[in-house]
Design an enzyme around this catalytic site. Structure first.
Site, PDB file in Angstrom:
ATOM      1  CE  LYS A   1      -4.385  -1.963   0.829  1.00  0.00           C
ATOM      2  NZ  LYS A   1      -5.499  -2.320   1.669  1.00  0.00           N
TER       3      LYS A   1
ATOM      4  NE  ARG B   1      -7.256  -8.447  -0.525  1.00  0.00           N
ATOM      5  CZ  ARG B   1      -6.694  -7.669  -1.448  1.00  0.00           C
ATOM      6  NH1 ARG B   1      -5.686  -6.892  -1.142  1.00  0.00           N
ATOM      7  NH2 ARG B   1      -7.153  -7.678  -2.695  1.00  0.00           N
TER       8      ARG B   1
HETATM    9  N1  PMM Z   1      -7.336  -3.991   0.076  1.00  0.00           N
HETATM   10  C1  PMM Z   1      -7.548  -4.001  -1.246  1.00  0.00           C
HETATM   11  C2  PMM Z   1      -8.527  -4.842  -1.816  1.00  0.00           C
HETATM   12  N2  PMM Z   1      -9.266  -5.666  -1.043  1.00  0.00           N
HETATM   13  N3  PMM Z   1      -9.787  -6.514   1.078  1.00  0.00           N
HETATM   14  C3  PMM Z   1      -9.601  -6.519   2.409  1.00  0.00           C
HETATM   15  N4  PMM Z   1     -10.344  -7.329   3.186  1.00  0.00           N
HETATM   16  N5  PMM Z   1      -8.686  -5.705   3.011  1.00  0.00           N
HETATM   17  C4  PMM Z   1      -7.901  -4.844   2.291  1.00  0.00           C
HETATM   18  O1  PMM Z   1      -7.094  -4.118   2.894  1.00  0.00           O
HETATM   19  C5  PMM Z   1      -8.076  -4.817   0.874  1.00  0.00           C
HETATM   20  C6  PMM Z   1      -9.049  -5.678   0.298  1.00  0.00           C
HETATM   21  C7  PMM Z   1      -6.738  -3.112  -2.136  1.00  0.00           C
HETATM   22  O2  PMM Z   1      -5.497  -3.667  -2.441  1.00  0.00           O
HETATM   23  P1  PMM Z   1      -5.160  -4.328  -3.881  1.00  0.00           P
HETATM   24  O3  PMM Z   1      -5.609  -3.359  -4.937  1.00  0.00           O
HETATM   25  O4  PMM Z   1      -3.707  -4.554  -3.881  1.00  0.00           O
HETATM   26  O5  PMM Z   1      -5.912  -5.607  -3.999  1.00  0.00           O
END
Ligand code: PMM
Length: 266
Positions: A204, A244
């Site tokens: 992030k 995650r």
């Molecule tokens: N962050 C992203 C997408 N989905 N889901 C959960 N539960 N928690 C998160 O922090 C989260 C998520 C965005 O990150 P990405 O674009 O790298 O997938």
């Protein structure tokens, strides 16, 4: 939890896995690296992102969920849409990861209750196109906990079994870098909610800002995995249900190191 973003525009890996065959191969690689769960998403939530329509989201995620389930993966689907949740579970998904925590669509919570699968309820204050304007808090930690408590209460009222709810503070979602650091520093305060927690900090922006180059430009997303794994090692020393992450191997290694130290320290 390993991430498979079947999107053209995710900040971390946008466009890399948009073709189903590429996404499936990537999911298989993450399984081989030791992911316990594969999170498949068809909507980018990067700040400013425009939403795909529902049919497009379904087209992106369903073939990937079907194939990875067939290969033995445990799949979570990253969606705010009840129809996508239903179709994903029919295709084999075992868990719904709703970054809106039930707030984007009023039908989501009753749908998840009906499906009877575990539910990730993330702290959320609005869609990506304008969420950063809502990053205003007096005390980010107590306000995120209060907001999440309300989201969880709504989920339970709508029939979701409390024992199947996992909370997520929503790092980067209507949060500044400072907000994210404060949440990480005071993560223990979320124990008051008495629910397992998922943490999504991998790659992030606040990690990029921590690691600027000589000209002050933030470290690009694909070069933030070491910092992500460092956080995972620290998080693994406390009771966190899951992380995650994009780079599964590095983060599994971080957990192994933290676990081993835990054995020594008691
Ligand atoms: N962050 C992203 C997408 N989905 N889901 C959960 N539960 N928690 C998160 O922090 C989260 C998520 C965005 O990150 P990405 O674009 O790298 O997938």
């Amino acid at each position: 939890m390993g991430v498979v973003n079947v999107t053209p525009d995710s900040f971390s890996d946008g466009g890399e896995w948009l073709e189903p065959a590429d996404a499936i191969r990537h999911g298989l690689d993450l399984m081989a690296e030791g992911a316990d769960l594969i999170d498949v998403g068809g909507e980018s939530t990067r700040p400013g992102a425009v939403r795909p329509d529902q049919d497009e989201e379904l087209r992106r995620v369903l073939p990937v969920i079907t194939e990875l389930t067939r290969a033995g993966a445990v799949i979570s689907v990253d969606t705010m849409r009840p129809r996508v949740a239903v179709a994903a579970v029919a295709a084999g998904a075992a868990l719904i990861n709703d970054v809106s925590g039930g707030l984007a669509d009023p039908a989501m919570l009753p749908t998840v209750a009906e499906l009877g699968v575990p539910y990730v309820c993330m702290h959320w204050r609005g869609h990506a196109e304008d969420m950063q304007s809502r990053a205003v808090y007096r005390d980010v930690v107590t306000e995120v906990i209060d907001d999440l408590a309300q989201q969880v209460e709504r989920a339970v009222q709508q029939g979701i079994d409390p024992s199947s709810i996992i909370i997520d503070p929503g790092f980067g979602f209507a949060k500044t870098g400072d907000h994210n650091w404060q949440l990480l520093q005071r993560l223990d305060e979320f124990d008051a909610l008495g629910l397992p927690m998922l943490v999504g900090v991998s790659r992030k922006r606040f990690l990029g800002s921590l690691l600027p180059d000589a000209d002050g430009a933030p470290r690009p997303p694909l070069q933030r995995d070491d910092a992500s794994a460092a956080l995972t090692a620290i998080l693994a020393r406390r009771p966190v249900w899951g992380v995650r992450v994009h780079a599964v191997r590095q983060n599994r290694d971080a957990v192994a190191v933290a676990d081993r130290l835990g054995d020594i320290g008691g």
